[in-house]
Design an enzyme around this catalytic site. Structure first.
Site, PDB file in Angstrom:
ATOM      1  N   PHE A 279      -4.782   8.775  -9.145  1.00 43.56           N
ATOM      2  CA  PHE A 279      -5.866   9.749  -9.033  1.00 43.56           C
ATOM      3  C   PHE A 279      -5.417  11.046  -8.359  1.00 43.56           C
ATOM      4  O   PHE A 279      -5.682  12.140  -8.836  1.00 43.56           O
ATOM      5  CB  PHE A 279      -7.039   9.158  -8.238  1.00 43.56           C
ATOM      6  CG  PHE A 279      -7.528   7.817  -8.731  1.00 43.56           C
ATOM      7  CD1 PHE A 279      -7.567   7.531 -10.086  1.00 43.56           C
ATOM      8  CD2 PHE A 279      -7.935   6.841  -7.825  1.00 43.56           C
ATOM      9  CE1 PHE A 279      -8.014   6.300 -10.550  1.00 43.56           C
ATOM     10  CE2 PHE A 279      -8.391   5.601  -8.273  1.00 43.56           C
ATOM     11  CZ  PHE A 279      -8.425   5.325  -9.630  1.00 43.56           C
ATOM     12  N   THR A 313       0.685   4.353  -5.105  1.00 53.46           N
ATOM     13  CA  THR A 313       1.197   3.143  -4.462  1.00 53.46           C
ATOM     14  C   THR A 313       1.553   2.074  -5.492  1.00 53.46           C
ATOM     15  O   THR A 313       0.790   1.818  -6.419  1.00 53.46           O
ATOM     16  CB  THR A 313       0.139   2.582  -3.489  1.00 53.46           C
ATOM     17  OG1 THR A 313      -0.227   3.605  -2.563  1.00 53.46           O
ATOM     18  CG2 THR A 313       0.672   1.391  -2.725  1.00 53.46           C
ATOM     19  N   ARG A 408     -13.829   1.321   0.027  1.00 49.04           N
ATOM     20  CA  ARG A 408     -13.938   1.634   1.451  1.00 49.04           C
ATOM     21  C   ARG A 408     -14.276   0.393   2.269  1.00 49.04           C
ATOM     22  O   ARG A 408     -13.818   0.260   3.417  1.00 49.04           O
ATOM     23  CB  ARG A 408     -14.960   2.758   1.646  1.00 49.04           C
ATOM     24  CG  ARG A 408     -14.357   4.081   1.220  1.00 49.04           C
ATOM     25  CD  ARG A 408     -15.306   5.224   1.139  1.00 49.04           C
ATOM     26  NE  ARG A 408     -14.573   6.426   0.711  1.00 49.04           N
ATOM     27  CZ  ARG A 408     -15.123   7.517   0.221  1.00 49.04           C
ATOM     28  NH1 ARG A 408     -16.442   7.585   0.090  1.00 49.04           N
ATOM     29  NH2 ARG A 408     -14.389   8.553  -0.132  1.00 49.04           N
ATOM     30  N   ARG A 433       5.281 -12.193  29.115  1.00 56.54           N
ATOM     31  CA  ARG A 433       6.019 -11.220  29.923  1.00 56.54           C
ATOM     32  C   ARG A 433       5.532 -11.261  31.366  1.00 56.54           C
ATOM     33  O   ARG A 433       4.330 -11.168  31.630  1.00 56.54           O
ATOM     34  CB  ARG A 433       5.801  -9.816  29.351  1.00 56.54           C
ATOM     35  CG  ARG A 433       6.449  -8.702  30.136  1.00 56.54           C
ATOM     36  CD  ARG A 433       7.938  -8.617  29.857  1.00 56.54           C
ATOM     37  NE  ARG A 433       8.491  -7.380  30.412  1.00 56.54           N
ATOM     38  CZ  ARG A 433       9.752  -7.018  30.286  1.00 56.54           C
ATOM     39  NH1 ARG A 433      10.592  -7.793  29.606  1.00 56.54           N
ATOM     40  NH2 ARG A 433      10.202  -5.900  30.816  1.00 56.54           N
ATOM     41  N   HIS A 503       3.181  -3.553  25.518  1.00 52.22           N
ATOM     42  CA  HIS A 503       4.605  -3.899  25.356  1.00 52.22           C
ATOM     43  C   HIS A 503       5.519  -3.004  26.190  1.00 52.22           C
ATOM     44  O   HIS A 503       6.696  -3.346  26.402  1.00 52.22           O
ATOM     45  CB  HIS A 503       5.021  -3.770  23.887  1.00 52.22           C
ATOM     46  CG  HIS A 503       4.658  -4.934  23.025  1.00 52.22           C
ATOM     47  ND1 HIS A 503       3.356  -5.216  22.663  1.00 52.22           N
ATOM     48  CD2 HIS A 503       5.433  -5.882  22.431  1.00 52.22           C
ATOM     49  CE1 HIS A 503       3.338  -6.285  21.886  1.00 52.22           C
ATOM     50  NE2 HIS A 503       4.585  -6.718  21.733  1.00 52.22           N
ATOM     51  N   GLU A 528      -8.129   6.602   1.377  1.00 53.23           N
ATOM     52  CA  GLU A 528      -9.501   6.253   0.985  1.00 53.23           C
ATOM     53  C   GLU A 528     -10.529   7.169   1.643  1.00 53.23           C
ATOM     54  O   GLU A 528     -11.638   6.754   1.968  1.00 53.23           O
ATOM     55  CB  GLU A 528      -9.814   4.782   1.320  1.00 53.23           C
ATOM     56  CG  GLU A 528      -9.020   3.772   0.537  1.00 53.23           C
ATOM     57  CD  GLU A 528      -9.312   3.763  -0.947  1.00 53.23           C
ATOM     58  OE1 GLU A 528     -10.327   4.365  -1.351  1.00 53.23           O
ATOM     59  OE2 GLU A 528      -8.521   3.183  -1.707  1.00 53.23           O
TER      60      GLU A 528
END
Length: 552
Positions: A279, A313, A408, A433, A503, A528
Site C-alpha cells: 500500500f 513486509t 489496528r 540479579r 537490566h 498501522e
C-alpha cells in the site's frame, strides 16, 4: 475487596463527565458551526490529540472495570486483581486530572482545554479522590510486585472455553518454538524458518478469521487478538506473520468474487499462500489519496503495474500481493484507486524477486526482523485480468478502509504481547540479579516499575479485547480499535524502556534479549497509523460522532 470495583465504577462516571466537558470546550474551538473544521483541527492539534488520549484513557478505565466485574462474577477477583485495579486507576485518574502523556515530553494538561475547574471537580470526586490517595501507592505497588515475583498474574480468563484453550495452545507453542530462538534469529537478521511457519499454519495462524467453508478456523477478532498477543510475547515477528494473511483474508472475504474467494482463501488459510500488503509509497506516508503507482488495463483485460512502493513486509517470500494502485488517472484522490490481487513467485534470499517487472531493495531495520522490509519498483509488472478485487474499479480505498479496524486491533494485541515479553524479561532479570546482597526486586524503584508495567498492560489488553468483541458483534469500532492501538503501543514502549532500565548496562548489550524487545517495541507507535495520525482520527471521529448524534 470488591468495594474497589464500585469505587472504580463511580470514578469512571466522574471521568466520563470530565471528558465530556473537554469535548464540549474543544467543539467550541474546532466545530463552531457544529461540524468539525479541518483547518481548525490542524491549528489546535495539541488540544485535539490531547482529547483523543483522554478519551482513550477513559475507554481503558471502562474496559478494566468491566474486566474486574467479570472476574468477580467468576469468583476470580483476588488480591492481584484488586491491586491491578487500584494501581491502574490511581495512575490513569492522576493523568486525567493533572497531566496526560502523549509522548515522553508532550504532556496535555487540563489548562490546554480550559478545563482546570472541571479537572479539580474530577480530582475531588469522592471515589476518584480515594483512588488517587489509596490506588497507586508505595505500599500497593510493593505488594503487587511481591505477588508478581511469586508467579501470580492478574486474571486473564476470557469467559469462553475455546478462547482459553487457544491461549494455552499458543502460549505453549511460543514457549517451545519461538522464545528460545527469537533472539538468535534477530541478531542474524534471519527469516523465520520455513518449518516454524509450517507449524504455525498447522495451528491455524493464517486462517483464524477466514470462514470455515473456505478452510479457515472461522473464529473472530478476539481469537485473532489472543493468537497475536501470545505469539508476540515470544517475538513480535511471530505475531506479525499472520497480519498480512489477516488483511488479505478480510479483503477477499468481504470484497472478493466467488472465484477469488474459492481460489485464494483456502490457500491463505493453510499457509501455502503467504500474502504481503503493498500500500505505502515513498513520500506519501498515511496520505493514501495521493497514491501514484498505476495499473493500466491491456487489450486482453490484464493489467500492467508501474510505480514504487515502500516498507513492504515479507515481500520476498510472499506469494500474493494485495496492491493498492491507481487504475483511473483522470479521477483524483481516492476515487481512482483499486485493489489488485497480484500473484508473484516466492523468492529466496539470493533472488527475492525473480519475476519480470518487479525488483526490490532491502530496507535494513533496527528491529521487527524475521520477515525483512523492502522498497519495491514495478515496471510493467503483469497482473491477470481476474486480479481486480471484486471485479470493480475505483473501490480500492473503500475496500482497504474496511480492514483498518481489524488491523489496528491486531496491532494493539501485538503491542500487548511485546509488553508482556518486556515484563517477563525484566522480572526474570530482577529476580536473578543481586546488588548489595539482595535481589533487584527488593528495591522500591524496581518493584514500582514491575507493578506499573502489569497494571498498564492489563488496561491496554482489556481495551484491545473490548474493541475485538465489538468487531465480533459486527459493531463499528474504528475509534475503539484506534484507541486500543494508541494506548497499547505506548504501553509496549514504556514496558520495554523500563525493562532495559532494570537490566542496567546489560540491557544495552546485544546479547541480552531485552535489547531486541526495545527495538521491536519502537515500531508499534509508527506502523498501522502513527500515534499522531491515530490521535487525529480518534479526536476528529469523536467530534463528528457527537455532532451527528445531536443532529439526530
Amino acid at each position: 475487596m470488591s468495594e474497589w470495583i464500585e469505587e472504580a465504577r463511580a470514578a469512571v462516571a466522574a471521568a466520563r463527565t470530565y471528558c465530556e466537558a473537554v469535548r464540549s470546550r474543544l467543539a467550541l474551538r474546532v466545530a463552531p458551526a457544529g461540524i468539525p473544521d479541518a483547518s481548525l483541527i490542524e491549528r489546535d492539534q495539541h488540544m485535539v490529540h490531547g482529547y483523543a488520549w483522554a478519551a482513550a484513557t477513559l475507554a481503558a478505565l471502562e474496559a478494566t472495570v468491566d474486566w474486574a466485574a467479570r472476574a468477580r462474577a467468576g469468583a476470580r477477583f483476588g488480591t492481584a486483581e484488586e491491586l491491578t485495579l487500584r494501581i491502574g486507576f490511581g495512575e490513569a485518574l492522576g493523568q486525567l486530572s493533572f497531566g496526560l502523556p502523549m509522548s515522553a515530553s508532550e504532556i496535555v494538561r487540563p489548562a490546554a482545554f480550559g478545563c482546570e475547574a472541571e479537572a479539580r471537580v474530577l480530582a475531588e470526586d469522592a471515589s476518584v479522590a480515594r483512588l488517587l490517595a489509596e490506588g497507586s501507592t508505595p505500599e500497593t505497588r510493593a505488594a503487587f510486585a511481591a505477588l508478581l515475583a511469586e508467579g501470580v498474574r492478574p486474571d486473564e480468563t476470557l469467559g469462553d472455553e475455546t478462547l482459553d484453550l487457544v491461549r494455552d495452545q499458543f502460549r505453549a507453542f511460543t514457549a517451545e518454538r519461538i522464545t528460545p530462538f527469537a533472539h538468535q534469529w534477530h541478531l542474524a537478521d534471519a527469516l523465520i524458518p520455513d518449518d516454524v511457519i509450517a507449524e504455525m499454519a498447522q495451528l491455524g495462524v493464517f486462517g483464524v478469521c477466514i470462514p470455515e467453508e473456505h478452510g479457515g478456523l472461522g473464529l473472530g477478532k478476539l481469537a485473532m487478538a489472543v493468537v497475536s498477543e501470545e505469539l508476540s510475547r515470544g517475538w513480535i515477528c511471530a505475531g506479525s506473520l499472520g497480519t498480512r494473511s489477516e488483511i488479505a483474508g478480510e479483503l477477499i472475504t468481504h470484497n472478493g468474487t466467488p472465484e477469488q474467494k474459492a481460489h485464494f482463501l483456502p490457500r491463505i488459510a493453510d499457509g501455502s499462500c503467504l500474502p504481503t500488503a503493498v500500500f505505502t509509497e515513498p513520500d506519501t506516508g498515511s496520505d493514501l489519496a495521493v497514491v501514484r503507482t498505476r495499473a493500466e488495463r491491456q487489450a486482453d483485460g490484464s493489467w500492467r503495474v508501474t510505480g514504487a512502493k515502500t516498507w513492504i513486509t515479507h515481500a520476498g517470500r510472499a506469494d500474493l500481493m494485495t496492491m493498492l494502485v491507481r487504475t483511473d488517472t483522470a479521477q483524483p484522490g481516492y476515487a481512482g484507486l483499486s485493489m489488485l490481487l497480484a500473484g508473484k513467485s516466492r523468492g529466496t534470499l539470493a533472488a527475492p524477486f525473480p519475476d519480470a517487472g518487479i525488483d526490490g531493495s532491502e530496507i535494513e531495520v533496527l528491529g521487527y526482523r524475521g520477515m525483512k522490509e523492502y522498497a519495491l519498483g514495478f515496471d510493467g509488472f503483469a497482473v491477470p485480468a481476474d486480479g481486480l478485487l471484486g471485479g470493480s474499479e475505483g473501490q480500492g480505498f473503500k475496500q482497504l478502509m474496511r480492514t483498518f479496524e481489524g488491523a489496528r486491533i491486531q496491532t494493539a494485541a501485538r503491542a500487548v504481547g511485546v509488553a508482556w515479553n518486556a515484563f517477563d524479561l525484566a522480572l526474570d532479570y530482577a529476580l536473578g540479579r543481586k546488588q548489595f546482597g539482595q535481589p533487584l526486586t527488593a528495591f522500591p524503584r524496581v518493584a514500582d516499575k514491575l507493578a506499573l508495567m502489569v497494571a498498564d498492560i492489563v488496561m491496554a489488553r482489556e481495551l484491545t479485547y473490548f474493541a475485538a468483541r465489538a468487531k465480533d458483534r459486527q459493531a463499528r469500532c474504528d475509534i475503539e480499535a484506534g484507541m486500543a492501538k494508541l494506548l497499547a503501543a505506548r504501553t509496549a514502549w514504556a514496558a520495554a524502556d523500563n525493562a532495559v532500565q532494570i537490566h542496567g548496562g546489560n540491557g544495552y548489550a546485544l546479547e541480552y534479549p531485552v535489547s531486541r524487545v526495545l527495538c521491536d517495541a519502537r515500531i508499534l507507535n509508527i506502523f498501522e497509523g502513527a500515534a499522531e495520525i491515530q490521535a487525529q482520527v480518534i479526536g476528529r471521529g469523536l467530534l463528528s460522532a457527537q455532532t451527528q448524534s445531536k443532529a439526530a
